[in-house]
Design an enzyme around this catalytic site. Structure first.
Site, PDB file in Angstrom:
ATOM      1  N   SER A 265       0.856  -1.193   0.000  1.00  0.00           N
ATOM      2  CA  SER A 265       0.000   0.000   0.000  1.00  0.00           C
ATOM      3  C   SER A 265       0.884   1.232   0.000  1.00  0.00           C
ATOM      4  O   SER A 265       2.015   1.189   0.497  1.00  0.00           O
ATOM      5  CB  SER A 265      -0.879   0.032   1.255  1.00  0.00           C
ATOM      6  OG  SER A 265      -0.118   0.397   2.386  1.00  0.00           O
ATOM      7  N   ASP A 266       0.375   2.329  -0.563  1.00  0.00           N
ATOM      8  CA  ASP A 266       1.075   3.581  -0.297  1.00  0.00           C
ATOM      9  C   ASP A 266       0.900   3.833   1.201  1.00  0.00           C
ATOM     10  O   ASP A 266       0.004   3.270   1.845  1.00  0.00           O
ATOM     11  CB  ASP A 266       0.537   4.738  -1.152  1.00  0.00           C
ATOM     12  CG  ASP A 266       1.566   5.880  -1.233  1.00  0.00           C
ATOM     13  OD1 ASP A 266       2.482   5.912  -0.380  1.00  0.00           O
ATOM     14  OD2 ASP A 266       1.452   6.736  -2.126  1.00  0.00           O
ATOM     15  N   TRP A 267       1.740   4.680   1.741  1.00  0.00           N
ATOM     16  CA  TRP A 267       1.803   4.826   3.208  1.00  0.00           C
ATOM     17  C   TRP A 267       0.502   5.417   3.767  1.00  0.00           C
ATOM     18  O   TRP A 267       0.203   6.584   3.581  1.00  0.00           O
ATOM     19  CB  TRP A 267       3.015   5.679   3.557  1.00  0.00           C
ATOM     20  CG  TRP A 267       4.277   4.884   3.812  1.00  0.00           C
ATOM     21  CD1 TRP A 267       5.103   5.030   4.899  1.00  0.00           C
ATOM     22  CD2 TRP A 267       4.870   3.831   3.039  1.00  0.00           C
ATOM     23  NE1 TRP A 267       6.146   4.124   4.841  1.00  0.00           N
ATOM     24  CE2 TRP A 267       6.030   3.391   3.715  1.00  0.00           C
ATOM     25  CE3 TRP A 267       4.513   3.193   1.853  1.00  0.00           C
ATOM     26  CZ2 TRP A 267       6.836   2.355   3.235  1.00  0.00           C
ATOM     27  CZ3 TRP A 267       5.315   2.160   1.370  1.00  0.00           C
ATOM     28  CH2 TRP A 267       6.451   1.757   2.056  1.00  0.00           C
ATOM     29  N   GLY A 269      -2.408   4.283   2.744  1.00  0.00           N
ATOM     30  CA  GLY A 269      -3.389   4.217   1.657  1.00  0.00           C
ATOM     31  C   GLY A 269      -4.410   3.101   1.814  1.00  0.00           C
ATOM     32  O   GLY A 269      -5.376   3.031   1.055  1.00  0.00           O
TER      33      GLY A 269
END
Ligand code: BGC
Length: 740
Positions: A265-267, A269
């Protein structure tokens, strides 16, 4: 007669060679065993709790391994321009290490402007070596989101506006990184083309546009580059968050493309417990310590893929089969990286700085030149340098790509190196832009404070220009809020801080005037006709000043080409309504909605199809030599294949490189298609007078559009044109052919 002992010894030697001693220890730990057997072996020894522990962060930049089995944790790092300095375990503050100053490579947009696949491989290899030396397993990059709007704050971290160019360059980058046993994590998947409200906006895109424009570079990274990791983006796509978007991650990435790596995941996200489990996310990473929105210390257990996941596994709402798939992908990543073939990497080597300098210089684009460049200042003459970007260090800033580098050569310093002892180099600041010298506690040590008023700065610069042999303006954007920066978009493409006025004032008095625009995204240049030369430079990393001086002085003959269109004005572009950008929210709607109504018509696809003039077109870039293209021809080369040939000649007096570009035009199509689309390019170095015959191969896919109703690429029989040129607008030959 030979001794029987000798015979016996020979037999033993052969036996040892054929049947090497079995390695001791478990199969999963044997780097020479087949990958899938290692994965299954490790999996079979793990408890459910151990598997779940793999699937979420345990610190800002690491996720757990299996300590009981000696399987190490995964260390992630930004990316994509160098190895990020260490932050604390559970805080964003700098850890204060003194051995984490890296080589800063040029921004990815600078790499894209080289149009050079070999340099992309060199970039990937070099940064991969730095990552491996710093014991990082996953490099958070490269980014390949398309330049849909010039305002996107992260344009500098991406590879331009064309899917073919970005695909061609992402593949060698990924391969180069992974040669070092470091996973490239290609980001941000997908249709994440703005920073404004990036965590609250749904990009609503039709399938044709998705497949033709926004997916190809990711697909190439996965299928041709063999990328081991993908990062889901913050935004939603068609109403579902991308870190657990079923269509993007399960249907397209994993099923259609056969991706066997790990989705990260993006941080912060990841937004939903249940979707995170079933919709293709493998590792949840976080910006805040609870993975969501607020600060709580060391609460990784609260992540969606931590305790909530365990609870669902225990009461039967989640299955171990899905967990095994996630754990397998994570184990595969560990076995490909830290537990794979051994690599040691290298850090801050002279080779890395040389690579950074070469890539930076090869991407610098000569936009306009009446012969004023390369610079020639008479002995004892005066070169007046004006502008903040001649002086400001810009390896820092920009968001997560912020770096701490061992050294950074600023343009002014490099110009002094070249001219001191020959001519006078005088600097005038001219305007005040961004005085920040500390980004996320990475401190440059420069003093950018200024006591003069804007009017005084301007008149001091104009005064100093009166007796200069040449005025070299070095300005543009920087990496602070509202410029080329993560988390914010720009408001316009007009240069900030009154630079247009300053440039006009200088041009009015200067004998010769050269403008260097340093930016990561397009800017308007209304003063273009009034200056002698214009150079587009970028955030070039540690060696940016040297690279720029190399080009300005002719030590390097410029060969960069624009990876995006430089429009005359923002209003000329394809995004006309708020529903297109930055999105709208109607009564009762939770998220902002953005509609890609322009379809496939972004960048030059828009401008050239609508006949809208631009300042400088996609693919444009001049040289200190001249080239000619001749003998262009197209011929059939077997079923549904064509070969386009042309001869390139260096007709000038210095050696240099030209990028020959091949665009395809579908003359009779049942759907509206752009008047041209890039389908081939080659960068060719030639000595003066030298010629080379170039050949490009075209297949059905190159002639196709994506037919969403059939869910396939369709090449319609009929007339096509092959356009061979040196930019999207500078076409030397238009060749007719037809597909039966
Ligand atoms: C960015 C990513 C980055 C991550 C970790 C996020 O805010 O969007 O590109 O890799 O942070 O720093």
């Amino acid at each position: 007669m030979k001794s029987p002992y000798l015979l016996l010894a020979a037999l033993v030697t052969v036996a040892i060679a054929c049947f090497p001693a079995r390695k001791t220890g478990p199969l999963y730990a044997d780097a020479s065993a087949p990958l899938e057997e290692r994965v299954q072996d490790a999996l079979s020894r793990m408890s459910v709790e151990e598997k779940v522990a793999l699937t979420h962060a345990q610190s800002k930049f690491s996720s757990a391994g299996v300590p009981r089995l000696g399987i190490p944790e995964l260390w992630h790092t930004d990316g994509p321009h160098g190895i990020r300095p260490e932050v604390l375990w559970d805080e964003w503050d700098q850890a204060g290490w003194t051995n984490d100053s890296c080589t800063a490579f040029p921004a990815l947009v600078n790499l894209a402007a080289t149009w050079d696949r070999e340099l992309s491989l060199l970039y990937g290899r070099s940064i991969g070596e730095e990552a491996r030396y710093r014991e990082k397993d996953i490099l958070l990059g490269p980014g390949v989101n398309m330049g849909r709007t010039p305002l996107n704050g992260r344009t500098f971290e991406y590879m331009g506006e064309d899917p073919y160019l970005a695909s061609a360059l992402v593949v060698p980058y990924v391969k180069g990184v992974q040669e070092n046993g470091v996973a490239a994590c290609v980001k941000h998947f997908a249709v994440n083309n703005q920073e404004v409200r990036r965590t609250a906006t749904s990009s609503n895109v039709d399938d044709r546009t998705l497949y033709e424009i926004y997916l190809p570079a990711f697909q190439a990274a996965v299928q041709e580059g063999g990328a081991w990791a993908i990062m889901g983006s913050y935004n939603l796509y068609n109403g579902q968050f991308n870190c657990h978007n079923k269509k993007l991650l399960c249907d397209i990435l994993k099923d259609e493309w056969g991706f066997d790596g790990v989705v990260i995941s993006d941080w912060g996200g990841c937004r939903d417990d249940d979707e995170a489990i079933v919709n293709g996310l493998d590792i949840e990473m976080g910006t805040w310590t609870n993975g969501l929105s607020g600060n709580a210390s060391d609460s990784y257990a609260n992540y969606h893929l931590a305790n909530p996941y365990l609870a669902r596994l225990r009461d039967g709402r989640a299955t171990e089969e899905v967990l095994n798939d996630k754990a397998s992908r994570i184990l595969r990543t560990i076995f490909r990286t830290s537990m794979g073939e051994q690599h040691f990497g290298s850090f801050n080597s002279p080779e890395h700085y040389a690579a950074a300098r070469k890539i930076a210089a090869e991407g610098i684009v000569l936009l306009q030149n009446d012969g004023t460049l390369p610079l020639s200042i008479p002995e004892g003459g005066k070169l007046l340098v004006v502008g903040e970007n001649a002086y400001k260090m810009m390896v820092v800033g920009g968001g997560s790509s912020n770096l701490k580098t061992k050294y950074e050569i600023i343009p002014l310093e490099a110009l002094h190196e070249v001219f001191d002892g020959h001519a006078q180099v005088v600097w005038e600041r001219g305007y005040v832009g961004d005085t920040t010298t500390d980004y996320n506690k990475v401190v440059t040590g420069q003093d950018l404070s200024e006591s003069r008023s804007a009017g005084q700065l301007l008149s001091d610069a104009v005064q100093a220009a009166q007796d200069a042999d040449c005025v070299l303006f070095i300005g543009g954007l920087n990496k602070s809020d509202g410029q080329d920066n993560e988390g914010t978009d720009r408001e316009d493409i007009v240069l900030p801080y009154g630079q247009d006025t300053l440039i006009e004032a200088l041009a009015a008095v200067a004998k010769k005037m050269v403008v260097v625009n340093i930016s990561g995204s397009p800017v308007a240049m209304p003063w273009a006709p009034k200056v002698n030369a214009i150079v587009q430079s970028w955030y070039g990393g540690s060696e940016s000043g040297h690279a720029l001086a190399d080009v300005l002085t002719g030590a390097v003959n410029p060969s960069g080409k624009l990876p995006f269109t430089m429009p005359l004005a923002l209003a000329d572009g394809p995004l006309k309504t708020e529903r297109q950008y930055p999105g709208i929210r109607e009564e009762g709607q939770e998220w902002w909605q953005e509609y890609y109504d322009e379809g496939v018509f972004i960048g030059y696809r828009w401008y050239s199809s609508k006949g809208i003039p631009v300042q400088f077109p996609f693919g444009h870039g001049l040289s200190y030599t001249t080239f000619s293209l001749s003998d262009a021809a197209v011929k059939a080369a077997g079923k549904d294949r064509f070969t386009v040939t042309a001869t390139l000649t260096n007709t000038g007096s210095v050696a240099g490189a030209e990028v020959v570009q091949l665009y395809i035009s579908d003359v009779e199509a049942s759907v509206e298609r752009p008047v041209k689309e890039l389908k081939g390019f080659q960068k060719v170095y030639l000595k003066p007078g030298e010629s080379r015959k170039l050949s490009f191969s075209l297949g059905r896919k190159d002639l196709s559009f994506f037919d969403a109703s059939k869910h396939e690429w369709v090449a319609e029989a009929g007339a096509f044109k092959a356009l061979v040129g040196t930019s999207s607008e500078d076409i030397a030959a238009s060749l007719d052919f037809s597909l039966r």
